[in-house]
Scaffold this active site. Structure first.
Site, PDB file in Angstrom:
ATOM      1  N   LYS A 198      -6.812   7.897  -0.248  1.00  0.00           N
ATOM      2  CA  LYS A 198      -7.968   8.284   0.597  1.00  0.00           C
ATOM      3  C   LYS A 198      -8.866   9.265  -0.151  1.00  0.00           C
ATOM      4  CE  LYS A 198      -6.280   7.026   5.120  1.00  0.00           C
ATOM      5  NZ  LYS A 198      -4.923   6.512   4.821  1.00  0.00           N
ATOM      6  N   ALA A 253     -11.767  11.353  -1.554  1.00  0.00           N
ATOM      7  CA  ALA A 253     -12.956  11.824  -0.823  1.00  0.00           C
ATOM      8  C   ALA A 253     -13.533  13.077  -1.455  1.00  0.00           C
ATOM      9  CB  ALA A 253     -12.586  12.097   0.634  1.00  0.00           C
ATOM     10  N   ASP A 298      -3.052   4.403  -1.628  1.00  0.00           N
ATOM     11  CA  ASP A 298      -3.822   4.917  -0.496  1.00  0.00           C
ATOM     12  C   ASP A 298      -3.978   6.426  -0.651  1.00  0.00           C
ATOM     13  OD1 ASP A 298      -5.087   5.455   1.820  1.00  0.00           O
ATOM     14  OD2 ASP A 298      -3.504   4.743   3.164  1.00  0.00           O
ATOM     15  N   LYS A 300       0.861  -1.176   0.000  1.00  0.00           N
ATOM     16  CA  LYS A 300       0.000   0.000   0.000  1.00  0.00           C
ATOM     17  C   LYS A 300       0.903   1.234   0.000  1.00  0.00           C
ATOM     18  CE  LYS A 300      -1.871   1.739   3.804  1.00  0.00           C
ATOM     19  NZ  LYS A 300      -1.564   3.170   3.788  1.00  0.00           N
TER      20      LYS A 300
HETATM   21  P1  BMP Z   1       1.869   1.889  10.554  1.00  0.00           P
HETATM   22  O1  BMP Z   1       1.826   0.353  10.615  1.00  0.00           O
HETATM   23  O2  BMP Z   1       3.227   2.417  10.323  1.00  0.00           O
HETATM   24  O3  BMP Z   1       1.161   2.501  11.709  1.00  0.00           O
HETATM   25  O4  BMP Z   1       1.084   2.314   9.243  1.00  0.00           O
HETATM   26  C1  BMP Z   1      -0.291   2.166   9.088  1.00  0.00           C
HETATM   27  C2  BMP Z   1      -0.706   2.563   7.701  1.00  0.00           C
HETATM   28  O5  BMP Z   1      -2.109   2.471   7.552  1.00  0.00           O
HETATM   29  C3  BMP Z   1      -0.328   3.982   7.305  1.00  0.00           C
HETATM   30  O6  BMP Z   1      -0.064   3.969   5.917  1.00  0.00           O
HETATM   31  C4  BMP Z   1      -1.602   4.770   7.564  1.00  0.00           C
HETATM   32  O7  BMP Z   1      -1.690   5.893   6.715  1.00  0.00           O
HETATM   33  C5  BMP Z   1      -2.660   3.750   7.228  1.00  0.00           C
HETATM   34  N1  BMP Z   1      -3.949   3.864   7.921  1.00  0.00           N
HETATM   35  C6  BMP Z   1      -4.027   3.849   9.302  1.00  0.00           C
HETATM   36  O8  BMP Z   1      -3.009   3.786  10.001  1.00  0.00           O
HETATM   37  N2  BMP Z   1      -5.266   3.899   9.877  1.00  0.00           N
HETATM   38  C7  BMP Z   1      -6.415   3.971   9.179  1.00  0.00           C
HETATM   39  O9  BMP Z   1      -7.472   3.973   9.750  1.00  0.00           O
HETATM   40  C8  BMP Z   1      -6.326   3.974   7.785  1.00  0.00           C
HETATM   41  C9  BMP Z   1      -5.092   3.919   7.171  1.00  0.00           C
HETATM   42  O10 BMP Z   1      -5.008   3.921   5.863  1.00  0.00           O
END
Ligand code: BMP
Length: 240
Positions: free
Chosen positions: A82, A84, A80, A49
């Site tokens: 997002k 909207a 990703d 992603k």
């Molecule tokens: P990490 O494991 O480093 O926390 O990353 C999580 C990923 O998922 C990031 O790319 C973040 O933008 C995305 N994300 C999130 O953390 N929570 C959501 O609710 C939706 C997401 O896309």
């Protein structure tokens, strides 16, 4: 079933992995390191992603090259973005991303169907790609707004016939709730971020009913990413 999703399920079966790497690198100086990292952990992933940090810092041309390498290895690439916005803008964003190789896009669902998700959904279908929609988010504040309207978000989003939803690993009750809101015998897949650095243990989203875990920093900031992905798969396997 959507081709992109069947590719993900096939890869997952082959590797026992339920990891989608959240690739969020925010500097072009990370380009070589990022490519080497992907090369190293690719055999243990289902897909990648790409977040805004990577898309904006690497640029679409370089990302397209990476996507083609991932495709050769049977991995899907999810943008990703997002999304909207209103329909025509959503469609333009999605077309650019698909033109640059992405297999799927992530959109919000709170805008509703008419005049927003409807146009995006049409574009995704025309291009034979996949659409994933955020049901609610993993951050604490999402419980103040998004959790409270999750029924409406899901019912509007289902009109767009997505391939699946993004659900928060940090609030297992919401994963379960989203599952309950989906039609019987559906083929929708649930992707769950919030695993690792955000606090949910490896494998916990799978245990709560998600199909895949979106994991970023725990892998790309690890001093030993290869060991980390192997460790994650071991934890996920407990719930297969
Ligand atoms: P990490 O494991 O480093 O926390 O990353 C999580 C990923 O998922 C990031 O790319 C973040 O933008 C995305 N994300 C999130 O953390 N929570 C959501 O609710 C939706 C997401 O896309």
């Amino acid at each position: 079933m959507n081709e992109v999703v069947s590719k993900m399920l096939h890869k997952s079966k082959e590797t026992s992995s339920k990891i989608i790497l959240a690739f969020d690198l925010d500097s072009i100086e990370d380009y070589e390191r990022g490519k080497n990292l992907l090369d190293l952990v690719a055999p243990y992933l289902v897909g990648v992603k790409f977040g805004y940090p990577t898309i904006l810092s690497f640029g679409l041309e370089r990302i397209k090259e990476i996507i083609l390498l991932l495709r050769e290895r049977g991995l899907v690439s999810i943008a990703d973005a997002k999304i909207a916005d209103v329909s025509h803008t959503n469609s333009k964003i999605a077309r650019i991303l698909f033109k640059n190789g992405f297999d799927a896009v992530i959109a919000h669902g709170f805008m509703g169907f008419k005049g927003s998700l409807d146009g995006l959904s049409r574009t995704v279908k025309e291009e034979n790609k996949a659409l994933f929609i955020l049901a609610t988010m993993s951050n604490e504040g999402a419980s103040v707004i998004m959790d409270k309207v999750v029924e409406q978000i899901i019912s509007e989003s289902l009109l767009a016939e997505p391939s699946g939803f993004v659900v928060p690993a940090t609030r297992p009750a919401m994963i379960k709730k989203v599952k309950e809101l989906l039609p019987m015998n559906n083929e929708l897949v649930l992707l769950s971020p919030g695993v690792g650095v955000q606090g949910a243990p490896y494998g916990s989203a799978i245990a709560n009913g998600a199909h895949f875990e979106i994991i970023g920093r725990s892998i790309y900031e690890s001093s030993n990413p290869l060991e980390e992905v192997k460790k994650i798969i071991l934890e996920q396997k407990k719930f297969l």
